[in-house]
Scaffold this active site. Structure first.
Site, PDB file in Angstrom:
ATOM      1  CG  HIS A  72      -0.445  -0.219   2.490  1.00  0.00           C
ATOM      2  ND1 HIS A  72      -0.333   0.773   3.401  1.00  0.00           N
ATOM      3  CD2 HIS A  72       0.083  -1.327   3.071  1.00  0.00           C
ATOM      4  CE1 HIS A  72       0.221   0.294   4.488  1.00  0.00           C
ATOM      5  NE2 HIS A  72       0.490  -0.973   4.323  1.00  0.00           N
ATOM      6  CE1 TYR A 200      -0.761   4.249  13.170  1.00  0.00           C
ATOM      7  CE2 TYR A 200      -0.827   4.781  10.832  1.00  0.00           C
ATOM      8  CZ  TYR A 200      -0.213   4.148  11.897  1.00  0.00           C
ATOM      9  OH  TYR A 200       0.926   3.428  11.693  1.00  0.00           O
ATOM     10  N   PRO A 292       4.356   1.662  19.310  1.00  0.00           N
ATOM     11  CG  PRO A 292       2.429   0.420  19.698  1.00  0.00           C
ATOM     12  CD  PRO A 292       3.543   1.119  20.408  1.00  0.00           C
ATOM     13  CE1 TYR A 384       3.101   5.235   9.620  1.00  0.00           C
ATOM     14  CE2 TYR A 384       2.823   4.681   7.303  1.00  0.00           C
ATOM     15  CZ  TYR A 384       2.540   4.441   8.635  1.00  0.00           C
ATOM     16  OH  TYR A 384       1.704   3.413   8.981  1.00  0.00           O
TER      17      TYR A 384
END
Ligand code: APR
Ligand code: PHB
Length: 392
Positions: A72, A200, A292, A384
């Site tokens: 993705h 998220y 995490p 990220y």
């Protein structure tokens, strides 16, 4: 027993190091405290950076990942009263991710080790490194009731946060940095079709995350107080809470079902410096822990191992210790960038107990800025996606 590199810990870091070294003709023995069944059943994170995917592929570990993993372009963030925001790693940095569970990676690593008849000793007790500042260190341990000694050139401490390796570095040399967060994540694994992307969520009731393992395996999390107990969270309560945090359309799209695993993990940031003492080199969770949020833990373990394997290969190829000498500093640069990013993302997406209205507005302002600025978006996407590995 004798080997070139004694590896303490058979988690992803230790097993990957052993595999890469083997492919370069360097011998190693892995000493793992737990049983094979235990190691293979641990449920951990599952988002791989492009750099991690590349390392796995280059070392013959990509076949099942490429077949069963889900590629993705980034991840979405939703928060109360706002539109969905997408961290677009593909658009801004030309990198993709793979969702593929660490549990599967661990299986692939054990299968590869079996194929080459690796020396992997499970249920090794009382593992202890010795002679770290000498040229010929050794490791003692007990196996099947017999005391053993493993002589080696180097020791790799890949034994996770609770391992023995970091603790064997004198306290006067080791500096530890730590931050604990005032909440945990309650995670559920269920055999239901996941949403088609990672989402998220920041909500007044707390953080939530929708993730995936494969087309019939979903992974979800909700932020819970530090004193929460798994026994108090029935499946019904979990699904109700999860759905209450997501916007209506997303909540409606979540397919619920019985949980097959449910656990609570505390959140912590931790770094130990240096990552080397004499002939002992730390890699992975043995040297650092990240919350995490941002999915950096496994990816950092892989970048440490990449740097360490490269340094050991250079040493055995020509005797140069330059990369070994630079290992700790190089690994720590990448570690701190991910530690900083996962701390930042944790702050951005969670509800902290006792937050003032000022802090709450500042958090909302930051999310709004992110959504409105392509510069901010590019910066977040770059982090990220994971920074590139440094050249030797
Ligand atoms: N002797 C031998 N083995 C040990 C000892 C010991 N004294 N102590 C711990 N171990 C083993 C553990 O049983 C475990 O299998 O070391 C292994 C460490 O594995 P991980 O904890 O998975 O750490 P690492 O390989 O660095 O992988 C990092 O795991 O925790 C996640 O989020 C983290 O995804 C990241 C990844
Ligand atoms: C997971 O799939 O377990 C996961 C995904 C993203 C994260 C953390 C965990 O940031």
């Amino acid at each position: 027993m004798k080997t070139q590199v004694a590896i303490i810990g058979g988690g992803p870091a230790g097993m990957l190091l052993s595999e890469i070294l083997h492919r370069a003709g360097i011998d190693s023995v892995v000493l793992e405290a737990k049983s094979r069944a235990y190691v293979l059943s641990r449920i951990r994170a599952g988002v791989l950076e492009q750099g991690t995917v590349d390392v796995l592929r280059e070392n013959g570990l990509g076949e099942r990942m490429d077949r069963d993993g889900h590629a993705h372009d980034g991840a979405a963030i939703v928060w109360a009263g706002r539109d969905r925001y997408f961290i677009d790693a593909w658009k801004y940095v030309g990198k993709r991710f793979m969702t593929y569970g660490q549990t599967n990676i661990q299986e692939d690593l054990y299968a590869a080790a079996d194929r080459r008849q690796a020396r992997l000793i499970n249920e090794a007790e009382n593992v202890l490194p010795h002679g770290l500042t000498s040229q010929s260190p050794w490791v003692t341990f007990r196996h099947n009731g017999v005391d053993e000694r493993l002589d080696c050139d180097f020791i790799a401490g890949c034994d996770g946060f609770h391992g023995v390796s970091r603790k064997s570095i004198p306290a006067a040399i080791l500096k530890e940095f730590e931050k604990v967060y005032p909440f945990g994540w309650l995670g559920v694994l269920s055999e239901t079709p996941p949403l088609n992307e990672l989402i998220y969520c920041n909500h007044p009731r707390g953080f939530a995350l929708a993730s995936q393992r494969n087309p019939m395996l979903s992974r979800y999390y909700v932020q819970v107080p530090l004193d929460a107990r798994v026994e108090d969270w029935s499946d019904d309560r979990f699904w109700t809470e999860l759905k209450a945090r997501y916007p209506r359309e997303i909540a409606d799209a979540i397919v619920t079902g019985p949980s097959i695993e449910k656990s609570i993990a505390p959140l912590r940031s931790f770094v130990a410096e240096p990552m080397r003492h004499g002939r002992l080199f730390l890699a992975g969770d043995a040297a650092h822990i990240v919350p995490p949020t941002g999915a950096k833990g496994l990816n950092l373990a892989v970048s440490d191992v990449f740097y360490l394997a490269r340094a050991l290969k250079a040493f055995y190829a020509g005797g140069s210790e330059r990369l070994l000498d630079g290992y700790s500093d190089m690994a720590l640069r990448r570690v701190w960038s991910s530690v900083r990013f996962s701390w930042w993302m944790t702050n951005l997406l969670h509800r902290f107990p006792g937050t003032t209205e000022f802090e709450q507005r500042a958090q909302e302002g930051e999310l709004a800025y992110l959504a409105s600025s392509r510069h901010a978006s590019a910066s977040v996407a770059e982090q990220y996606a994971g920074l590139p590995f440094e050249e030797a």
